[in-house]
Scaffold this active site. Structure first.
Site, short mmCIF file in Angstrom:
data_model
loop_
_atom_site.label_atom_id
_atom_site.label_comp_id
_atom_site.label_asym_id
_atom_site.label_seq_id
_atom_site.Cartn_x
_atom_site.Cartn_y
_atom_site.Cartn_z
NE ARG A 1 -2.59 -1.43 3.30
CZ ARG A 1 -2.41 -2.66 3.76
NH1 ARG A 1 -2.76 -3.69 3.03
NH2 ARG A 1 -1.88 -2.86 4.94
CD GLU B 1 5.60 -9.85 19.37
OE1 GLU B 1 5.22 -10.20 20.49
OE2 GLU B 1 4.89 -9.20 18.57
#
Length: 171
Positions: free
Chosen positions: A58, A95
Site C-alpha cells: 500500500r 517479534e
C-alpha cells in the site's frame, strides 16, 4: 476535510483481535484521496526529495501519485524475491523470527535525497528496515511519512529520521 471519515475499520482482520485500518474507502473517494495527496505534498516538499520509496504494497499507492506531484522519482521496497534484476537485501528482526526486504540495486544513486512512505505505521519495524536499506545503498534519507499512525504501538520510536503521519489512532 477529516480523513478519518474515509478510513474503514475492519475488526478481526487478518487475525482475531486485530482492528484493521482500511484505506480502500479513502482511495475510492476522489475528493478525500486528492486531499490526502495534497497534505502529503505539503509535508514532503520541504525535504526536496529526488526519490520517493514506497513500502510494499500500500506504500506504492501513496508514493506513486505523490512522486508525480513532487516531480521526483519513485522506487519500491518489496519482500524478498518480488523485484526483477539485481537487488540489495536487508534482513531484520520481527517479534518472532525475521523478514527480508529488497530494493533494486540501481534504484538509488548515491547521495540522492530520499523520502520513504507507507500507508500505515504500526510497530515501525518495516519502516526502520527500509530506512537502513536505503542508507546502505547510498540514499540520504530525509524523512518518512504515512497516512495512518497507530500511536499506541510506539513505532515512531524506531524511526531515525523526521516522521509525519496525517492521521493518528491512540487505540
Amino acid at each position: 476535510m477529516d480523513l478519518k471519515d474515509h478510513i474503514r475499520t475492519i475488526p478481526d482482520f487478518p487475525t482475531p483481535g486485530i482492528l484493521f485500518y482500511d484505506i480502500s474507502t479513502l482511495l475510492a473517494h476522489p475528493g478525500a484521496w486528492k486531499h490526502c495527496i495534497s497534505l502529503l505534498t505539503e509535508t514532503i516538499a520541504p525535504h526536496e526529495p529526488d526519490l520517493l520509496i514506497g513500502i510494499e504494497s500500500r506504500g506504492f499507492l501513496v508514493s506513486a501519485p505523490l512522486a508525480l506531484e513532487l516531480n521526483c522519482g519513485f522506487a519500491m521496497v518489496r519482500k524478498k524475491g518480488k523485484l526483477p534484476g539485481e537487488t540489495i537485501a536487508y534482513e531484520y528482526d520481527l517479534e518472532y523470527g525475521t523478514d527480508t526486504i529488497e530494493i533494486q540495486a540501481d534504484a538509488i544513486a548515491p547521495g540522492k535525497r530520499v523520502v520513504i512512505l507507507d500507508d500505515l505505521l504500526a510497530t515501525g519495524g518495516t519502516m526502520e528496515a527500509s530506512i537502513e536499506l536505503a542508507r546502505r545503498v547510498g540514499g540520504d534519507v530525509r524523512a518518512c511519512a504515512c497516512i495512518i499512525e497507530l500511536t499506541f504501538l510506539e513505532g515512531r520510536a524506531k524511526i531515525d529520521a523526521p516522521f509525519t503521519s496525517l492521521i493518528a489512532y491512540d487505540s
